[in-house]
Design an enzyme around this catalytic site. Structure first.
Site, PDB file in Angstrom:
ATOM      1  N   GLU A 167       0.755  -1.056   0.208  1.00  0.00           N
ATOM      2  CA  GLU A 167      -0.136  -0.219  -0.278  1.00  0.00           C
ATOM      3  C   GLU A 167       0.650   1.169   0.010  1.00  0.00           C
ATOM      4  O   GLU A 167       0.438   2.368  -0.673  1.00  0.00           O
ATOM      5  CB  GLU A 167      -0.848  -0.057   1.159  1.00  0.00           C
ATOM      6  CG  GLU A 167      -2.085   0.926   1.182  1.00  0.00           C
ATOM      7  CD  GLU A 167      -1.809   2.417   1.196  1.00  0.00           C
ATOM      8  OE1 GLU A 167      -2.592   3.198   0.737  1.00  0.00           O
ATOM      9  OE2 GLU A 167      -0.944   2.612   1.869  1.00  0.00           O
ATOM     10  N   ASP A 168       1.971   1.139   0.692  1.00  0.00           N
ATOM     11  CA  ASP A 168       2.895   2.558   0.523  1.00  0.00           C
ATOM     12  C   ASP A 168       4.301   1.796   0.537  1.00  0.00           C
ATOM     13  O   ASP A 168       4.607   0.849   1.110  1.00  0.00           O
ATOM     14  CB  ASP A 168       2.543   3.100   2.119  1.00  0.00           C
ATOM     15  CG  ASP A 168       3.204   4.709   1.852  1.00  0.00           C
ATOM     16  OD1 ASP A 168       3.623   4.914   0.558  1.00  0.00           O
ATOM     17  OD2 ASP A 168       3.243   5.489   2.851  1.00  0.00           O
ATOM     18  N   HIS A 183      -0.604   0.540   6.968  1.00  0.00           N
ATOM     19  CA  HIS A 183      -1.067   1.509   5.893  1.00  0.00           C
ATOM     20  C   HIS A 183       0.194   2.561   5.468  1.00  0.00           C
ATOM     21  O   HIS A 183       1.199   2.022   4.956  1.00  0.00           O
ATOM     22  CB  HIS A 183      -2.282   2.390   6.367  1.00  0.00           C
ATOM     23  CG  HIS A 183      -3.104   2.780   5.366  1.00  0.00           C
ATOM     24  ND1 HIS A 183      -4.542   3.331   5.557  1.00  0.00           N
ATOM     25  CD2 HIS A 183      -2.991   3.220   4.003  1.00  0.00           C
ATOM     26  CE1 HIS A 183      -5.078   3.892   4.631  1.00  0.00           C
ATOM     27  NE2 HIS A 183      -4.014   3.750   3.718  1.00  0.00           N
ATOM     28  N   ASP A 231      -2.004   8.721   6.128  1.00  0.00           N
ATOM     29  CA  ASP A 231      -0.731   8.688   5.883  1.00  0.00           C
ATOM     30  C   ASP A 231      -0.140   9.613   6.702  1.00  0.00           C
ATOM     31  O   ASP A 231      -0.891  10.594   7.364  1.00  0.00           O
ATOM     32  CB  ASP A 231      -0.484   9.118   4.373  1.00  0.00           C
ATOM     33  CG  ASP A 231       0.923   8.702   3.885  1.00  0.00           C
ATOM     34  OD1 ASP A 231       1.714   8.064   4.771  1.00  0.00           O
ATOM     35  OD2 ASP A 231       1.309   9.304   2.784  1.00  0.00           O
ATOM     36  N   ASN A 241      -0.825   8.253  -2.471  1.00  0.00           N
ATOM     37  CA  ASN A 241       0.592   8.443  -1.543  1.00  0.00           C
ATOM     38  C   ASN A 241       1.441   9.144  -2.538  1.00  0.00           C
ATOM     39  O   ASN A 241       1.531   9.120  -3.784  1.00  0.00           O
ATOM     40  CB  ASN A 241       1.101   7.120  -1.254  1.00  0.00           C
ATOM     41  CG  ASN A 241       0.349   6.401  -0.028  1.00  0.00           C
ATOM     42  OD1 ASN A 241      -0.061   6.770   0.878  1.00  0.00           O
ATOM     43  ND2 ASN A 241      -0.079   5.092  -0.317  1.00  0.00           N
TER      44      ASN A 241
END
Length: 358
Positions: free
Chosen positions: A50-51, A104, A165, A268
């Site tokens: 995801e990141d 996340h 984030d 992101n």
């Protein structure tokens, strides 16, 4: 007569809302050209990334397992020099059931005094969000360097709900985005919030003791990062498909500087430490991500990466599309970074990919 006028006006307002909502959903946008900067290879086939964040020397840390929806996620390391992905062992991990639930957003902060890297990982237990803090460990062995994470502490705050984030500006000091109000477990309230396009998101600053709001009234703020000189904070306003720039004050307040429409759902943001260029994972067809989020019709989720070249004062000079896929090869891109001249792309729950850049 008055009743007819009220009915006509109400119908017109409703029709305008429906048309605007369909435009926001990108209804009708189904065809996409495939765009690649060079040859691309899949390095993760399940669990996604995801990141992603670049530590330099070709090392990229990834948070995996968010889209699986249950259980503990994992932190992985990609060495772009060998294209090998390894799971990072977590030393001194606490024995909590909610530890590393749905990892996340992540951020790597370098302590200039010790030279060590601290990795901040946002996680989503059922009742509240947490930030897990680790030290990135390199161990020299006869067969090569081994990498792991050493658990240091967990940061919580009553205001950490539905966060997305973070960007770290000092030891245990960071900006963090609040994406929406209701948690996924509050399904019907969340559907109403999405359908009515509520601007209930924002940015908070955590000073090491408590969190306070510094930006309010945003529509699903997602990724967040900072210019190399620390003077400008960048926010991806996912719901409004735009990038936002904020001046950062000495007391860590944020004041609006500029906004740039990107015409895609910006996720992101990674910042090149040398050039200041922004690398952003995006979702180019909105209704497809909503379909995936709520498990409706099973459409493929397209992917896109854009690169934003920045001016010396931290403003957008030019936006370029560097990668695009209809979802058949890369499903739902969320993050991208330039690591040692290679483009690394992560997704919500499926693949991660590395591409040569010609």
């Amino acid at each position: 007569m008055l009743g007819k006028v009220v009915t006509m006006v109400s119908a017109a307002v409703l029709a305008k809302f429906i048309l605007n909502y369909m435009d926001w959903l990108d209804v009708g946008d189904t065809f996409m050209f495939r765009v690649q900067p060079g040859d691309c290879r899949t390095v993760i086939h399940d669990g996604g990334a995801e990141d992603v964040t670049d530590l330099g020397e070709g090392l990229v840390i990834m948070s995996t397992g968010l889209g699986l929806g249950k259980g503990q996620g994992k932190m992985k390391l990609l060495d772009v020099n060998t294209e090998r992905v390894t799971e990072l062992e977590i030393m001194d991990a606490p024995g909590r059931d909610d530890f590393m639930t749905l990892p996340h957003g992540i951020y790597a902060w370098k302590d200039q005094e010790s030279g060590s890297w601290l990795i901040y990982v946002l996680t989503h237990p059922a009742d509240k969000d947490m930030i897990e803090v680790f030290e990135f460990i390199r161990t020299k062995r006869a067969r090569g360097t081994m990498y792991s994470l050493k658990y240091l502490r967990t940061i919580t705050d009553p205001n950490f709900k539905n966060m997305n984030d973070l960007v770290v500006v000092g030891r245990d000091q960071f900006y963090i985005t609040k994406f929406w109000t209701y948690r996924p477990v509050q399904y019907y309230q969340l559907v109403v919030e999405v359908m009515t396009m509520r601007h209930w998101g924002g940015v908070m600053f955590y000073d090491g003791r408590r969190a306070r709001s510094v930006v309010e009234g945003l529509f699903q703020p997602n990724g967040i990062n900072m210019s190399p000189d620390g003077k400008m904070v960048y926010v991806a306003e996912f719901g409004n498909k735009r990038l936002l720039g904020y001046h950062r004050s000495i007391n860590n307040n944020l004041s609006p500087a500029w906004e740039e429409y990107a015409d895609t759902l910006v996720d992101n943001i990674e910042v090149d430490a040398d050039t200041g260029t922004l690398w952003i994972g995006c979702h180019p067809v909105n209704y497809r991500i909503i379909d995936d989020m709520f498990g409706l019709f099973g459409y493929a989720l397209p992917s896109q990466v854009i690169r934003a070249e920045m001016t010396s004062d931290g403003r957008v000079a030019e936006i370029q599309e560097v990668f695009a896929d209809d979802g058949s090869r890369l499903y739902g891109s969320t993050a991208a970074t330039n690591a040692s001249g290679k483009l690394v792309i992560g997704t919500v729950s499926r693949q991660a990919m590395i591409c040569d850049m010609q």
